[in-house]
Design an enzyme around this catalytic site. Structure first.
Site, PDB file in Angstrom:
ATOM      1  CD  GLU A   1      -2.614  -1.731   0.367  1.00 41.82           C
ATOM      2  OE1 GLU A   1      -2.742  -1.017  -0.636  1.00 41.82           O
ATOM      3  OE2 GLU A   1      -3.234  -2.810   0.512  1.00 41.82           O
TER       4      GLU A   1
ATOM      5  CG  ASP B   1      -3.360  -1.466  -7.813  1.00 45.05           C
ATOM      6  OD1 ASP B   1      -2.287  -1.617  -7.209  1.00 45.05           O
ATOM      7  OD2 ASP B   1      -4.427  -1.195  -7.240  1.00 45.05           O
TER       8      ASP B   1
END
Length: 529
Positions: free
Chosen positions: A189, A353
């Site tokens: 993250e 991502d």
């Protein structure tokens, strides 16, 4: 001569989802969809670029859970079955739409796509890691690691041994699969806390990624903002995300993926087709699900799914080329502006991502392909680089202390610690304490050795940030809760059995078969640093 750099970074990650105890678990299809829609299209792009003489550069994290699943024979077999059903269904669709010109065109488009996926899948003997590794060996692709199970490190920093296990196990797993140690790490993250860089240095890592404000609020304030990495006092470099280039792709308001010409993600044949027709291709209990065949385009903002027009891959590809040209133009102007201010080449770090490209944004791999080609042939303002090459060529950077940060909502930790998921942390912390205590033991026999190693696996799997993330998003929450509880309960039973000196060998064998990640783990990784 170029006056700056663009570093694209793709974060390829999925949580460890593997259920040999069940014939069908919907969540295993997260991997199958990503193989079909993201990983194979990326490999196809790499092959085309190399064939056409484009010396592309890309940084890509591949997390240990993803690598483990891509190399797991059970999941490879299940993907074979998944792809075969897709191929069977699309053949039926081509025949069913024989007299409907546009739908037949779309069905034939998917038939060709699935056939190509099969070709790539079999070309690499069902081992896509082999495919990615060959581009790392040619220095086109810089593959980096992540936390062992994507554990959210700032929320376990009170247990340094637990953080160390996430880092060290990841580095060892990477070396097993890629035959070399990793240069860098995508902090899970992008979550940084002060002091973690010491562990990264001890593990042999050279750099990590964080969000832009982790660099902008560093001490002392970096002279070049987020457009140059900083070195921490340990010698490990930190790269920060560029907000401007990220927004152009990520933003739901102004980002490229929202264009009307692009494929609509939320309308799928699995829900549109007549029930009796689609029944063999949905869940075993007959409940509908997405099957990955989508015939509609976004069409316009604010429209309901029933108001969507037919999708056309030709015009979508044209739009992807247009967007790639726009992205390149904006990076040229950005580099020129920054170079004028900095008086040195800036590096624009654009992380995303990986699953955005192909899965969520179907045209994403086309966009990347056009961007690499246009950058190579059509401009000279900047060059694309991966992060290891950049550090090699630009070894002198400012020393500073990054700021605590993440790339989640509001930029810090509240997405992973809030009213939806806070209940998990007392249990995770207690398990970490117990694992650290277990790590002091020397096993009495081979059975206890295996139980200690399995306890380490169960704790790592329980710590995955994916479960807290899913609880916060409100999607698939029962599964995330069940996974957290199951790993914690398995760990607790192992802890009790080990301490009582009576490990249940039959149960342990079943557990080792189900949660088989990190086959070479050594529980002593949890010993005091």
């Amino acid at each position: 001569m170029s006056i700056g750099y663009l570093a694209l970074v793709l974060h390829a990650h999925l949580p460890f989802v593997r259920h040999p105890e069940s014939d069908f678990v919907l969540e295993e299809e997260w991997l199958f969809e990503a193989i079909t829609e993201t990983y194979v299209p990326l490999i196809t792009m790499f092959e085309g670029l190399k064939r056409d003489g484009v010396d592309f550069k890309l940084t890509m994290s591949m997390t240990p859970p993803l690598v483990s699943m891509l190399r797991d024979p059970l999941l490879q077999d299940r993907y074979d079955e998944h792809l075969s059903k897709l191929e069977e269904l699309i053949e039926m669709e081509v025949e069913r739409n024989e007299h409907n010109g546009h739908l037949r065109y779309l069905a034939e488009h998917y038939a060709e796509e699935f056939s190509h996926v099969r070709e790539i899948w079999e070309k690499y003997d069902r081992d896509l890691i082999k495919a990615f590794k060959q581009y790392q060996d040619s220095n086109n692709l810089e593959i980096i690691t992540c936390g062992a199970t994507h554990g959210y490190l700032p929320l376990m920093k009170m247990y340094p041994e637990a953080v160390w296990a996430q880092v060290k196990v990841a580095v060892e797993s990477y070396a097993e699969h890629f035959d070399r140690p990793p240069n860098g790490i995508w902090l899970p993250e992008c979550a940084y806390y002060e002091g973690v860089e010491r562990m990264l240095a001890d593990a042999g890592l050279r750099y990590f990624l964080t969000d832009g404000h982790g660099i902008l609020y560093a001490r002392p304030r970096p002279r070049f903002g987020s457009y140059a990495p900083i070195y921490t006092e340990t010698g490990v470099a930190a790269f920060g995300r560029d907000h401007e280039s990220s927004q152009q792709v990520w933003s739901s308001q102004v980002g490229y993926p929202g264009a009307a010409e692009y494929r609509e993600f939320y309308r799928d044949l699995g829900w549109d087709a007549e029930y009796e027709y689609i029944k063999p291709y949905v869940m075993p209990n007959g409940q509908r699900k997405n099957v990955g065949i989508k015939y509609h385009k976004i069409t316009g903002k604010g429209l309901g799914l029933s108001d969507k027009d037919w999708y056309d891959p030709y015009w979508a590809r044209e739009k992807a080329a247009e967007h790639a040209a726009n992205f390149m133009f904006n990076r040229e102007r950005q580099v020129e502006h920054l170079h004028g201010i900095m008086q040195r080449p800036p590096v624009i770090v654009s992380p995303y991502d990986a699953e955005l490209f192909g899965h969520w944004w179907y045209e994403g791999p086309w966009f990347l392909d056009y961007l690499f080609r246009k950058t190579w042939f059509d401009q000279g303002t900047y060059e694309m680089t991966h992060l290891a090459d950049y550090l090699r060529d630009n070894p002198t950077q400012q020393v500073a202390k990054p700021s605590q940060s993440s790339w989640g909502y509001k930029g810090f930790h509240e997405y992973w610690l809030n009213e939806t998921n806070s209940w998990i942390y007392p249990h995770l912390h207690k398990a970490a304490e117990r694992m650290i205590d277990l790590a002091k033991r020397e096993p009495a026999d081979d059975l206890e050795w295996r139980a200690l190693n399995q306890a380490a696996r169960e704790l790592l799997l329980a710590q995955s940030s994916d479960w807290a993330f899913i609880m916060r998003t409100g999607t698939m929450v029962p599964y995330a809760v069940r996974r957290t509880r199951s790993h914690l309960s398995r760990f607790t039973k192992l802890w009790e059995d080990i301490n009582e000196g009576k490990v249940d060998s039959g149960w342990l064998v079943k557990l080792e078969a189900i949660d088989n990640i990190f086959p070479n783990i050594n529980y002593r990784v949890y010993r005091s640093l």
